[in-house]
Motif scaffolding. Structure first.
Motif: not given
Ligand code: ADP
Ligand code: MG
Length: 390
Positions: A24-29, A34-35, A65-76
């Protein structure tokens, strides 16, 4: 508690191992700022993959919240993990069933919190998700718990899944527990704890648990103002928790709490605010204290220089804004310069160490688990650890 080394000795070649990591790393976009948590998670993953296991990492990011949200994808995170491992890491989805894996492969399951059962208070719902996770590993799978930052959570991928599969503690969890034990039982003296951050109420339990064990408790950050108010000082517009003043007054009776003697005040919460450094009995009305001052840094540094054990949690000021970063930098530098067994706990504190360019190896240990380490130090039992002992 069985460990990942026990698992490897049993043999993992060709077996699928589910690893709960804290990524659970901090993201900017989609840029990781911080990895640290990814790097801290590597050894266990590499150990298993190197031994021929097929590794499925389970992790979360943020609070969707409650389901998939692209901004919380683990892709990065998958991309960064791939860079660090030297091989691309594919993202898989639970709904698509067991992935096709070869020995040594590492894949990352998409943000487990996209599934509301992960954090459900309903035991059956969590158990159902845990069962689906276990099924990903086929017949002779195993579970390795390595996400120290989440072991204080009774969640499907932390707690329940450990009841579905043979469960082992990962290297990071073991290291973190060993450090926390060293801070709570027979620490070398003098033992100094530095606490900061925003709210006293967040840290009250840990203050109460540590106070009897420490020789000095240095308090900075937003929380120092409630203590200063308890001593009768005016704190202007600084952060203040009025309902905690009484508690702070009682804690001060221990005689072990050291408060700042000067603070950096500002006329607004902004990087371009007007600022001044004042003694704590001279905080002007309407101004807010956003950092400890240089005299305080020197006093704290003196105590830290003599200490043999140091635990630091919570920045001394609003270090994210350059004019209020010097207190945190000074205290961190004093810990680096000292020769104590030194531990940094707390997500923001660890991020501050890296953001301010301090050498990470100047500390004995930088914990990956803010809430989890605090709860451990408070003496609470952590569900994710308890389940590994069963
Ligand atoms: P950690 O994550 O290390 O446990 P916390 O989350 O408790 O730390 O606190 C970190 C936050 O405290 C930072 O965002 C920082 O800006 C804030 N903070 C520190 N000092 C002050 C202050 N004087 N006034 C307001 N906020 C502060
Ligand atoms: Mg924090």
């Amino acid at each position: 508690m069985k460990t990942v080394d026990d698992l490897i000795n049993e043999g993992v070649e060709g077996r699928t191992v589910l690893v709960r990591s804290d990524l659970n790393v901090p993201l900017d976009g989609d840029r990781i700022t911080d990895d640290g948590r990814i790097r801290a998670s590597l050894p266990t993953i590499q150990e298993l993959s190197g031994a021929g296991a097929q590794v499925i990492i389970v992790a979360h990011l943020g609070r969707p919240k409650g389901g998939p949200q692209p901004e919380f994808s683990l892709a990065p995170v998958a991309a960064r993990l791939g860079e660090l491992l030297g091989a691309p890491v594919r993202i898989i989805e639970l709904a698509k069933g067991t992935p096709d894996l070869a020995a040594g492969d590492v894949v990352l399951l998409e943000n487990i919190r996209f599934d509301p059962r992960e954090t459900s208070k309903n035991d059956d719902e969590r158990a159902e998700l845990a069962h689906e996770l276990a099924e990903l590993t086929g017949d002779d799978g195993a579970f390795v718990s390595d996400g120290f930052g989440v072991v204080h959570r009774k969640q499907a991928s932390v707690y329940d899944v450990a009841q579905e599969l043979p469960a082992y503690a990962g290297g990071l969890v073991l290291a973190e527990v060993e450090v926390a034990q060293r801070l709570t039982s027979e620490p070398q003296r003098p033992y100094a704890v530095v606490l900061g951050g925003s709210k006293v109420s967040d840290k009250l339990a840990v203050i109460e648990a540590l106070l009897p064990k420490v020789d000095a408790l240095l308090v900075g950050g937003g929380m120092c103002f409630t203590f200063l108010a308890a001593q009768g000082y005016g704190v202007g517009s600084s952060l203040l928790e009025r309902d905690q003043i009484g508690t702070c007054r009682a804690l001060l009776e221990s005689g072990k709490i050291v408060l700042p003697s000067d603070v950096v005040v500002a006329d607004a919460f902004a990087a371009d605010a007007k600022t001044d450094t004042v003694a704590i009995d001279a905080i002007p009305d309407g101004w807010m204290g956003l950092d400890i001052g240089p005299a305080s840094v020197a006093e704290f540094a003196e105590v830290l220089g003599r200490a043999k054990t140091v635990f630091w949690n919570g920045p001394m000021g609003v270090f994210e804004l350059a004019p209020f970063a010097e207190g945190t930098r000074g205290v961190a530098q004093a810990i680096v310069d000292g020769d104590a067994f030194s531990v940094v706990g707390g997500g923001d504190s660890a991020a501050a160490v890296r953001a301010l360019g301090l050498p990470e190896d100047g500390f004995s240990h930088i914990s990956t688990g803010g809430g989890a380490s605090l709860e451990y130090l408070e003496g609470k039992s952590l569900p994710g650890l308890v389940v590994l002992e069963q």
